[in-house]
Design a protein around this motif. Sequence first.
Motif, mmCIF file in Angstrom:
data_model
loop_
_atom_site.group_PDB
_atom_site.id
_atom_site.type_symbol
_atom_site.label_atom_id
_atom_site.label_comp_id
_atom_site.label_asym_id
_atom_site.label_seq_id
_atom_site.Cartn_x
_atom_site.Cartn_y
_atom_site.Cartn_z
ATOM 1 N N UNK A 1 25.744 64.818 -11.503
ATOM 2 C CA UNK A 1 24.394 64.336 -11.830
ATOM 3 C C UNK A 1 24.431 63.391 -13.030
ATOM 4 N N UNK A 2 25.222 63.745 -14.030
ATOM 5 C CA UNK A 2 25.341 62.894 -15.217
ATOM 6 C C UNK A 2 25.980 61.562 -14.854
ATOM 7 N N UNK A 3 27.068 61.615 -14.075
ATOM 8 C CA UNK A 3 27.746 60.379 -13.655
ATOM 9 C C UNK A 3 26.779 59.470 -12.900
ATOM 10 N N UNK A 4 26.067 60.052 -11.935
ATOM 11 C CA UNK A 4 25.123 59.251 -11.151
ATOM 12 C C UNK A 4 23.988 58.689 -11.987
ATOM 13 N N UNK A 5 23.422 59.533 -12.855
ATOM 14 C CA UNK A 5 22.285 59.090 -13.659
ATOM 15 C C UNK A 5 22.675 57.990 -14.645
ATOM 16 N N UNK A 6 23.814 58.171 -15.337
ATOM 17 C CA UNK A 6 24.258 57.177 -16.319
ATOM 18 C C UNK A 6 24.611 55.861 -15.625
ATOM 19 N N UNK A 7 25.382 55.948 -14.548
ATOM 20 C CA UNK A 7 25.778 54.731 -13.835
ATOM 21 C C UNK A 7 24.567 54.011 -13.256
ATOM 22 N N UNK A 8 23.630 54.766 -12.704
ATOM 23 C CA UNK A 8 22.421 54.155 -12.142
ATOM 24 C C UNK A 8 21.589 53.483 -13.224
ATOM 25 N N UNK A 9 21.406 54.166 -14.340
ATOM 26 C CA UNK A 9 20.634 53.580 -15.439
ATOM 27 C C UNK A 9 21.262 52.299 -15.971
ATOM 28 N N UNK A 10 22.577 52.302 -16.123
ATOM 29 C CA UNK A 10 23.266 51.109 -16.623
ATOM 30 C C UNK A 10 23.209 49.976 -15.607
ATOM 31 N N UNK B 1 31.520 51.529 -16.082
ATOM 32 C CA UNK B 1 32.660 52.434 -15.942
ATOM 33 C C UNK B 1 32.968 53.120 -17.275
ATOM 34 N N UNK B 2 33.058 52.317 -18.355
ATOM 35 C CA UNK B 2 33.431 52.863 -19.659
ATOM 36 C C UNK B 2 32.436 53.875 -20.189
#
Length: 317
Positions: free
Chosen positions: A98-107, A118-119
């Motif tokens: 969930x964190x990976x998806x949320x952070x990547x989506x927001x960025x 990615x970073x």
Amino acid sequence: MTTTLTERYIAQAIKGLPPEMQDDVRAELEASIADAIESELEQGEERGDPERTVLTELGDPGALAAGYIDRPLQLIGPKYFLTWWRLLKLLIWIVIPCVVGAVALGLAISEASFGEIIGQTIAVSVTVFVHLCFWVTLVFAILERAGADTGAEWDVDQLPEPQSTGTGRADLIAALIFLGITVGALLWDSFIGFIRVDGEALSLMNPDLWPAWMALLFVIFAIDVVLAIAIFVKGRWTTAFAVVNTALAVSFASWGLTLLGRGQLVNSEWLDFVFLQNGVGHDVLRILAVLLGFGIAGFSLWSIIDGWLKRRRDARR
């Protein structure tokens, strides 16, 4: 003042005990150590050696003291370990994705570069993972030392039911129906249209995808059908099937994301008619494109993981 090894040992052993226990434990240790040394002397040992031998056999004085007050000498003992491990694994499987998806989506929505996505996603995920492990472990360590009851008692009703690996007749029929509906919807969209403007079909998919790109997609679907039939005939998932499934998922993701990135996946006239003419700006379209891209990537990743999990379940049978 010179002290003997025995005096130093006893002092170290009782210093962490409650005051009301120290005198009794001191007396008990003095007597037991003296008896053990005397036994060694009766066997002909010199005075210096038997004392050291006895104290060495008694072990770490801290461990000896812990036995008097039932203090655990592990971070999490067997009483709580399985509950801790199961909860931690469950949280990792839920929270980290969930964190990976949320952070990547927001960025991605904020138009960050691929390298930044990615970073920062990796950095945030590692931070969340460390905090998750630390705080869950800390809570159980406190429960261990407080002697609290987690209420997690095992009984036979907790035995899991066997999980289906998708090799039955119903699974094959469902897969074929799903692929048939998908192909039918694509053909209907291209030749009949779900939306008609001035009597003409307005397709959702870009008409320029025909024939090459759509033929490639139908080849992927055809191989998927063959794979589903092969799994049904074999009656189990194998490593080869999981590899083919992975290749198909990667191929589908590459097909969709490549066209989406080039702006060639969706019909521009359809976007203009449905969104732009109704006051929806390009920023909203860009966000929708990002969401569609994440949906394609997420579906493909789920398919890959699901295939390998099914292969592992069949391998255990």
